[in-house]
Design a protein around this motif. Structure first.
Motif, PDB file in Angstrom:
ATOM      1  N   UNK A 188       0.853  -1.191   0.000  1.00  0.00           N
ATOM      2  CA  UNK A 188       0.000   0.000   0.000  1.00  0.00           C
ATOM      3  C   UNK A 188       0.886   1.237   0.000  1.00  0.00           C
ATOM      4  N   UNK A 189       0.583   2.166  -0.908  1.00  0.00           N
ATOM      5  CA  UNK A 189       1.351   3.400  -1.056  1.00  0.00           C
ATOM      6  C   UNK A 189       0.425   4.598  -0.871  1.00  0.00           C
ATOM      7  N   UNK A 190       0.855   5.548  -0.039  1.00  0.00           N
ATOM      8  CA  UNK A 190       0.075   6.766   0.172  1.00  0.00           C
ATOM      9  C   UNK A 190      -0.782   6.665   1.413  1.00  0.00           C
ATOM     10  N   UNK A 191      -0.307   7.220   2.522  1.00  0.00           N
ATOM     11  CA  UNK A 191      -0.967   7.028   3.809  1.00  0.00           C
ATOM     12  C   UNK A 191      -1.547   8.335   4.338  1.00  0.00           C
ATOM     13  N   UNK A 192      -2.310   9.009   3.478  1.00  0.00           N
ATOM     14  CA  UNK A 192      -2.998  10.218   3.889  1.00  0.00           C
ATOM     15  C   UNK A 192      -4.269   9.885   4.655  1.00  0.00           C
ATOM     16  N   UNK A 193      -5.201  10.828   4.701  1.00  0.00           N
ATOM     17  CA  UNK A 193      -6.425  10.621   5.459  1.00  0.00           C
ATOM     18  C   UNK A 193      -7.187   9.379   5.005  1.00  0.00           C
ATOM     19  N   UNK A 194      -7.218   9.142   3.694  1.00  0.00           N
ATOM     20  CA  UNK A 194      -7.910   7.971   3.169  1.00  0.00           C
ATOM     21  C   UNK A 194      -7.023   6.726   3.195  1.00  0.00           C
ATOM     22  N   UNK A 195      -5.811   6.847   2.685  1.00  0.00           N
ATOM     23  CA  UNK A 195      -4.935   5.691   2.552  1.00  0.00           C
ATOM     24  C   UNK A 195      -4.593   5.029   3.870  1.00  0.00           C
ATOM     25  N   UNK A 196      -4.455   5.818   4.914  1.00  0.00           N
ATOM     26  CA  UNK A 196      -4.062   5.241   6.203  1.00  0.00           C
ATOM     27  C   UNK A 196      -5.128   4.284   6.724  1.00  0.00           C
ATOM     28  N   UNK A 197      -6.406   4.661   6.598  1.00  0.00           N
ATOM     29  CA  UNK A 197      -7.457   3.770   7.109  1.00  0.00           C
ATOM     30  C   UNK A 197      -7.746   2.622   6.139  1.00  0.00           C
ATOM     31  N   UNK A 198      -7.639   2.882   4.836  1.00  0.00           N
ATOM     32  CA  UNK A 198      -7.822   1.798   3.873  1.00  0.00           C
ATOM     33  C   UNK A 198      -6.749   0.725   4.045  1.00  0.00           C
ATOM     34  N   UNK A 244     -16.464   8.295  -0.821  1.00  0.00           N
ATOM     35  CA  UNK A 244     -16.724   8.267   0.606  1.00  0.00           C
ATOM     36  C   UNK A 244     -15.624   8.988   1.360  1.00  0.00           C
ATOM     37  N   UNK A 245     -15.944   9.572   2.530  1.00  0.00           N
ATOM     38  CA  UNK A 245     -14.949  10.265   3.346  1.00  0.00           C
ATOM     39  C   UNK A 245     -14.125   9.280   4.165  1.00  0.00           C
ATOM     40  N   UNK A 246     -13.092   9.756   4.868  1.00  0.00           N
ATOM     41  CA  UNK A 246     -12.281   8.853   5.697  1.00  0.00           C
ATOM     42  C   UNK A 246     -13.079   8.031   6.701  1.00  0.00           C
ATOM     43  N   UNK A 247     -14.146   8.611   7.252  1.00  0.00           N
ATOM     44  CA  UNK A 247     -14.968   7.848   8.202  1.00  0.00           C
ATOM     45  C   UNK A 247     -15.583   6.631   7.530  1.00  0.00           C
ATOM     46  N   UNK A 248     -16.011   6.790   6.277  1.00  0.00           N
ATOM     47  CA  UNK A 248     -16.562   5.658   5.533  1.00  0.00           C
ATOM     48  C   UNK A 248     -15.472   4.653   5.181  1.00  0.00           C
ATOM     49  N   UNK A 249     -14.274   5.160   4.902  1.00  0.00           N
ATOM     50  CA  UNK A 249     -13.152   4.259   4.624  1.00  0.00           C
ATOM     51  C   UNK A 249     -12.827   3.417   5.855  1.00  0.00           C
ATOM     52  N   UNK A 250     -12.883   4.035   7.020  1.00  0.00           N
ATOM     53  CA  UNK A 250     -12.556   3.324   8.258  1.00  0.00           C
ATOM     54  C   UNK A 250     -13.528   2.190   8.516  1.00  0.00           C
ATOM     55  N   UNK A 270      -9.374  15.495   8.869  1.00  0.00           N
ATOM     56  CA  UNK A 270      -9.958  14.185   8.602  1.00  0.00           C
ATOM     57  C   UNK A 270     -10.816  14.186   7.341  1.00  0.00           C
ATOM     58  N   UNK A 271     -10.670  15.191   6.517  1.00  0.00           N
ATOM     59  CA  UNK A 271     -11.503  15.292   5.326  1.00  0.00           C
ATOM     60  C   UNK A 271     -10.694  15.477   4.056  1.00  0.00           C
ATOM     61  N   UNK A 272     -11.268  16.207   3.135  1.00  0.00           N
ATOM     62  CA  UNK A 272     -10.687  16.446   1.816  1.00  0.00           C
ATOM     63  C   UNK A 272     -10.372  17.929   1.719  1.00  0.00           C
ATOM     64  N   UNK A 273      -9.108  18.258   1.585  1.00  0.00           N
ATOM     65  CA  UNK A 273      -8.682  19.645   1.696  1.00  0.00           C
ATOM     66  C   UNK A 273      -8.881  20.438   0.404  1.00  0.00           C
ATOM     67  N   UNK A 274      -8.749  21.753   0.528  1.00  0.00           N
ATOM     68  CA  UNK A 274      -8.956  22.659  -0.600  1.00  0.00           C
ATOM     69  C   UNK A 274      -8.099  22.309  -1.816  1.00  0.00           C
ATOM     70  N   UNK A 275      -6.788  22.036  -1.675  1.00  0.00           N
ATOM     71  CA  UNK A 275      -6.008  21.710  -2.875  1.00  0.00           C
ATOM     72  C   UNK A 275      -6.574  20.518  -3.643  1.00  0.00           C
TER      73      UNK A 275
END
Length: 318
Positions: free
Chosen positions: A14-24, A134-140, A244-249
């Motif tokens: 697994x590569x990329x451990x941001x808000x989504x990747x870490x919980x996935x 889905x947001x990180x909460x849904x990923x978790x 814990x969400x999806x940022x502006x960038x």
């Protein structure tokens, strides 16, 4: 992917451990541990985050992307943008053993997805466009909606474990990875359009003196979809933390993809154009760390209201 006594072991990366990747990745590690597979190999640009996860879960930190390519059968990834994705996957493919499956959960422009698929095939491997909704909460809670597109055999492999390991359901877009990438952009157009509409409506409610709590109750009753309820609550409360969400960038990147597709196909995108403007204002006021629902702050400024609904600026950034 139920394992029998004679089934072969599968090595995941697994590569990329941001808000989504870490919980996935944690859900994937739980599956690997349950099945008796090796620890999931993880790599992140900031090694500290990978090491922290390894201390807490069924993981092994890889020193390089090349190591993942050499040692893993299936590599999942959730990456920030196309430039990063091209760099990461090319490093993996340069070292990968034949037959490795790359399962990408990022939001990539369709042309990038097509390029990566061709490069993977040239190396004897496969690239799947597997964006998620889905947001990180849904990923978790493994409650994501997972899109699958790419090589049929590789799609079949992922279908054996993706639900319920990573998501609650799959939309199969077939062999063409471009279709998976397109669905993600079209879906995000709907989500960003919803945020823009909610921003306008909550601002209008405030300017007409209507109770925001009562308006949100209406939304819950009449529009019981996750985007309406989750982003409606953020906008109602002025709670725009990007931790814990999806940022502006990320939101502006997706908006740029939607607008680019509009230009390429001579299709107007007025709602997304307006959302882009409001995101730009929110970014100028609050910086890049805010959730993309802070689009509402841009709308409020346009309407002559304080950007953060009576909260001080520091509170809005937390």
């Amino acid at each position: 992917m139920a394992r029998s006594a004679n089934s072969a072991s599968v090595s995941f990366g697994f590569v990329g451990l941001g808000n989504m990747g870490s919980v996935m990745s944690q859900n994937l590690a739980g599956y690997a541990q349950k099945e008796g597979f090796p620890k999931v190999k993880i790599w992140n640009r900031s090694r500290g985050k990978a090491e922290q996860l390894a201390r807490e879960g069924f993981f092994e930190v890889s020193d390089t992307l090349e190591d993942l390519g050499k040692s893993c059968d299936i590599i999942h990834a959730c990456l920030a943008n196309d430039e990063v994705a091209l760099s990461v996957y090319r490093q993996i493919l340069d070292a990968a053993k034949s037959g490795v499956i790359l399962a990408d959960h990022s939001t990539l422009f369709p042309d990038t997805s097509t390029t990566l698929r061709a490069e993977a095939v040239a190396k004897g491997s496969s690239f799947l466009s597997c964006p998620v909704f889905g947001p990180p909460a849904a990923a978790k809670s493994a409650n994501l909606l997972v899109v699958l597109s790419g090589d049929e055999k590789s799609r079949a492999t992922l279908k054996k474990y993706v639900v319920p390991t990573l998501g609650r359901a799959i939309i199969d877009c077939g062999d063409d990875t471009r279709k998976g990438a397109l669905l993600k952009i079209l879906g995000n157009s709907c989500i960003l359009g919803t945020i823009e509409l909610l921003s306008e409506s909550f601002t209008l409610a405030e300017k007409t003196g209507f109770d925001a709590e009562l308006f949100y109750e209406f939304i819950q009753q009449w529009f019981p979809a996750p985007a309406w309820i989750n982003y409606g609550k953020k906008i109602r409360d002025g709670a725009f933390s990007g931790n814990t969400g999806f940022t502006i960038p990320g939101g502006m990147k997706d908006a740029s993809y939607i607008r680019r597709l509009g230009v390429e196909t001579s299709t107007p995108t007025p709602t997304i154009d307006q959302a882009w403007s409001h995101l730009s204002t929110a970014k100028a006021i609050g910086g890049e760390g805010l959730d993309w629902s802070s689009c509402s702050a841009g709308m409020r400024v346009t309407a002559g209201l304080p950007p953060f609904k009576g909260e001080d600026f520091t509170l809005a950034k937390k």
